[in-house]
Design a protein around this motif. Sequence first.
Motif, PDB file in Angstrom:
ATOM      1  N   MET A   1       2.099 -52.861  29.479  1.00  0.00           N
ATOM      2  CA  MET A   1       3.433 -52.480  29.026  1.00  0.00           C
ATOM      3  C   MET A   1       4.626 -52.011  30.189  1.00  0.00           C
ATOM      4  SD  MET A   1       4.142 -50.311  25.745  1.00  0.00           S
ATOM      5  CE  MET A   1       5.607 -50.585  25.182  1.00  0.00           C
ATOM      6  N   THR A   2       5.637 -52.803  30.253  1.00  0.00           N
ATOM      7  CA  THR A   2       6.505 -52.257  31.140  1.00  0.00           C
ATOM      8  C   THR A   2       7.517 -51.231  31.164  1.00  0.00           C
ATOM      9  OG1 THR A   2       8.201 -53.826  30.613  1.00  0.00           O
ATOM     10  CG2 THR A   2       6.428 -54.780  32.212  1.00  0.00           C
ATOM     11  N   ILE A   3       8.080 -50.489  32.059  1.00  0.00           N
ATOM     12  CA  ILE A   3       8.805 -49.423  31.573  1.00  0.00           C
ATOM     13  C   ILE A   3      10.250 -49.868  31.008  1.00  0.00           C
ATOM     14  CG2 ILE A   3       9.967 -49.541  33.975  1.00  0.00           C
ATOM     15  CD1 ILE A   3       9.713 -46.481  33.867  1.00  0.00           C
ATOM     16  N   ALA A   4      10.332 -51.153  31.328  1.00  0.00           N
ATOM     17  CA  ALA A   4      11.683 -51.612  30.508  1.00  0.00           C
ATOM     18  C   ALA A   4      11.919 -51.391  29.025  1.00  0.00           C
ATOM     19  CB  ALA A   4      11.763 -53.157  30.705  1.00  0.00           C
ATOM     20  N   TRP A   5      10.636 -51.498  28.240  1.00  0.00           N
ATOM     21  CA  TRP A   5      10.620 -50.980  26.752  1.00  0.00           C
ATOM     22  C   TRP A   5      11.278 -49.465  26.846  1.00  0.00           C
ATOM     23  CZ3 TRP A   5      10.395 -54.430  23.087  1.00  0.00           C
ATOM     24  CH2 TRP A   5       9.899 -55.653  23.408  1.00  0.00           C
ATOM     25  N   TYR A   6      10.994 -48.681  27.402  1.00  0.00           N
ATOM     26  CA  TYR A   6      11.169 -47.523  27.230  1.00  0.00           C
ATOM     27  C   TYR A   6      12.750 -47.017  28.033  1.00  0.00           C
ATOM     28  CZ  TYR A   6       6.560 -45.523  26.505  1.00  0.00           C
ATOM     29  OH  TYR A   6       5.332 -45.437  25.815  1.00  0.00           O
ATOM     30  N   LEU A   7      13.113 -47.924  28.933  1.00  0.00           N
ATOM     31  CA  LEU A   7      14.390 -47.679  29.291  1.00  0.00           C
ATOM     32  C   LEU A   7      15.557 -48.322  28.330  1.00  0.00           C
ATOM     33  CD1 LEU A   7      14.377 -48.466  33.086  1.00  0.00           C
ATOM     34  CD2 LEU A   7      14.295 -46.422  31.951  1.00  0.00           C
ATOM     35  N   ALA A   8      14.857 -49.334  27.768  1.00  0.00           N
ATOM     36  CA  ALA A   8      15.777 -49.925  26.601  1.00  0.00           C
ATOM     37  C   ALA A   8      15.943 -48.814  25.252  1.00  0.00           C
ATOM     38  CB  ALA A   8      15.165 -51.164  25.903  1.00  0.00           C
ATOM     39  N   VAL A   9      14.885 -48.367  25.087  1.00  0.00           N
ATOM     40  CA  VAL A   9      14.983 -47.273  23.797  1.00  0.00           C
ATOM     41  C   VAL A   9      15.955 -46.213  24.400  1.00  0.00           C
ATOM     42  CG1 VAL A   9      13.913 -45.610  22.708  1.00  0.00           C
ATOM     43  CG2 VAL A   9      13.172 -47.979  22.686  1.00  0.00           C
ATOM     44  N   SER A  10      15.879 -45.821  25.586  1.00  0.00           N
ATOM     45  CA  SER A  10      16.633 -44.766  26.194  1.00  0.00           C
ATOM     46  C   SER A  10      17.939 -45.155  26.321  1.00  0.00           C
ATOM     47  CB  SER A  10      16.156 -44.165  27.524  1.00  0.00           C
ATOM     48  OG  SER A  10      16.894 -43.593  28.112  1.00  0.00           O
ATOM     49  N   ALA A  11      18.461 -46.152  26.795  1.00  0.00           N
ATOM     50  CA  ALA A  11      19.873 -46.815  26.672  1.00  0.00           C
ATOM     51  C   ALA A  11      20.301 -46.616  25.222  1.00  0.00           C
ATOM     52  CB  ALA A  11      19.833 -48.104  27.385  1.00  0.00           C
ATOM     53  N   LEU A  12      19.370 -47.325  24.445  1.00  0.00           N
ATOM     54  CA  LEU A  12      20.077 -47.231  22.889  1.00  0.00           C
ATOM     55  C   LEU A  12      20.617 -45.953  22.384  1.00  0.00           C
ATOM     56  CD1 LEU A  12      18.056 -50.061  21.245  1.00  0.00           C
ATOM     57  CD2 LEU A  12      20.307 -49.983  21.520  1.00  0.00           C
ATOM     58  N   ILE A  13      19.403 -44.991  22.617  1.00  0.00           N
ATOM     59  CA  ILE A  13      19.812 -43.422  22.109  1.00  0.00           C
ATOM     60  C   ILE A  13      21.119 -42.981  22.792  1.00  0.00           C
ATOM     61  CG2 ILE A  13      18.807 -41.261  21.821  1.00  0.00           C
ATOM     62  CD1 ILE A  13      16.162 -42.411  21.903  1.00  0.00           C
ATOM     63  N   LEU A  38      21.176 -36.108  25.969  1.00  0.00           N
ATOM     64  CA  LEU A  38      20.043 -35.298  27.070  1.00  0.00           C
ATOM     65  C   LEU A  38      18.741 -35.932  26.512  1.00  0.00           C
ATOM     66  CD1 LEU A  38      21.758 -31.987  26.767  1.00  0.00           C
ATOM     67  CD2 LEU A  38      21.479 -33.339  28.651  1.00  0.00           C
ATOM     68  N   ASN A  39      18.532 -36.150  25.341  1.00  0.00           N
ATOM     69  CA  ASN A  39      17.013 -36.640  25.139  1.00  0.00           C
ATOM     70  C   ASN A  39      16.730 -38.064  25.406  1.00  0.00           C
ATOM     71  OD1 ASN A  39      16.126 -34.458  23.607  1.00  0.00           O
ATOM     72  ND2 ASN A  39      16.810 -35.195  21.518  1.00  0.00           N
ATOM     73  N   ALA A  40      18.090 -38.898  25.571  1.00  0.00           N
ATOM     74  CA  ALA A  40      17.701 -40.121  26.216  1.00  0.00           C
ATOM     75  C   ALA A  40      17.439 -40.017  27.544  1.00  0.00           C
ATOM     76  CB  ALA A  40      19.025 -40.928  25.824  1.00  0.00           C
ATOM     77  N   ALA A  41      17.984 -39.117  28.297  1.00  0.00           N
ATOM     78  CA  ALA A  41      17.744 -38.873  29.708  1.00  0.00           C
ATOM     79  C   ALA A  41      16.448 -38.321  29.931  1.00  0.00           C
ATOM     80  CB  ALA A  41      18.807 -37.877  30.289  1.00  0.00           C
ATOM     81  N   ASN A  42      15.979 -37.617  29.206  1.00  0.00           N
ATOM     82  CA  ASN A  42      14.629 -36.977  29.300  1.00  0.00           C
ATOM     83  C   ASN A  42      13.405 -38.027  28.900  1.00  0.00           C
ATOM     84  OD1 ASN A  42      14.869 -34.445  29.612  1.00  0.00           O
ATOM     85  ND2 ASN A  42      14.979 -33.754  27.497  1.00  0.00           N
ATOM     86  N   LEU A  43      13.749 -39.011  28.206  1.00  0.00           N
ATOM     87  CA  LEU A  43      12.931 -40.156  27.614  1.00  0.00           C
ATOM     88  C   LEU A  43      12.957 -41.179  29.229  1.00  0.00           C
ATOM     89  CD1 LEU A  43      11.080 -41.453  25.859  1.00  0.00           C
ATOM     90  CD2 LEU A  43      12.886 -42.845  24.933  1.00  0.00           C
TER      91      LEU A  43
ATOM     92  N   LEU B  15      14.916 -44.150  16.834  1.00  0.00           N
ATOM     93  CA  LEU B  15      16.339 -44.794  16.784  1.00  0.00           C
ATOM     94  C   LEU B  15      17.027 -44.614  15.461  1.00  0.00           C
ATOM     95  CD1 LEU B  15      15.670 -48.280  18.572  1.00  0.00           C
ATOM     96  CD2 LEU B  15      17.361 -46.214  19.276  1.00  0.00           C
ATOM     97  N   ALA B  16      16.300 -44.489  14.156  1.00  0.00           N
ATOM     98  CA  ALA B  16      16.744 -44.169  12.961  1.00  0.00           C
ATOM     99  C   ALA B  16      17.130 -42.912  12.942  1.00  0.00           C
ATOM    100  CB  ALA B  16      15.252 -44.643  12.126  1.00  0.00           C
ATOM    101  N   GLY B  17      16.583 -41.761  13.584  1.00  0.00           N
ATOM    102  CA  GLY B  17      17.014 -40.703  13.642  1.00  0.00           C
ATOM    103  C   GLY B  17      18.253 -40.512  14.138  1.00  0.00           C
TER     104      GLY B  17
END
Lengths: 99, 158
Positions: A1-13, A38-43, B15-17
């Motif tokens: 699992m690459t970190i790109a997934w986490y960064l994508a979720v972080s960027a979306l949030i 701030l939570n996105a930055a934490n992730l 994301l839903a939240g």
Amino acid sequence: MTIAWYLAVSALIFAIGAGGVLVRRNPLVVLLCLELMLNAANLALIGFSRMWGNGDGQVFALIVMVVAACEVTVGLGVIVAMHRLRLPVDVDTMRELQG
Amino acid sequence: MISAVLFFIAAAGTLAGAIGVIVLKDPFYCVLALVGHLLSLAVLFIAALGSGLHAIGTDGAHYAAGFGTPEAIGSLLLTKFLIPFEVASYLLLIAAVGAVTLARRRGGLDDRGDGTPTISVMEFMRPRPFGSGTMAEGFGHADALSVQHSAQRQERET
């Protein structure tokens, strides 16, 4: 699992939070959207910390949480003060700094 | 593998939240959506710590024993990051005092007389009426105290 997934979720949030800050007019919801950013930055911090196997990022995330708590505390105090002064609770109408 | 499944479930919840926070009308439901978002985010943090994250094209760091445990983070906070830790504690103290000051009830005692309430640093320097801001006032004895005080002052003057 690459970190790109986490960064994508972080960027979306982060994008959702930034959009909320721009769109919403209730200062309470604006505070919540700041919390989202701030939570996105934490992730991202936690993800990078795991990637490098280094605990510094986790401590950084904890400090970010402390700063977020302070910011929300002061923001809620300001909103309560606005409520006491019977100002409209709407960020669009707050255009001047002299109360 | 389990951490990947956990990641996708938690990411969907997060994301839903987040979308719920900005879409819902009622601020109360916004806060509820944020609570759901935070719970999913906690699961996401656990998934991040349990999986071997690596950049594209590399192997990533090895999972060191004790990585991410409260013990490891606590010892980091008290050794390498002691000064940021102390600064954060002072920041929390200042924020708490500032919030109490901002949200303080300021009706009645420090109205300027023209009916316009103000927030000013000078208000904290002004002497307060006798008996106000004390435990006695909290118990409802402030009137008795101030009456007694003015009676004493009248006696002294006459």
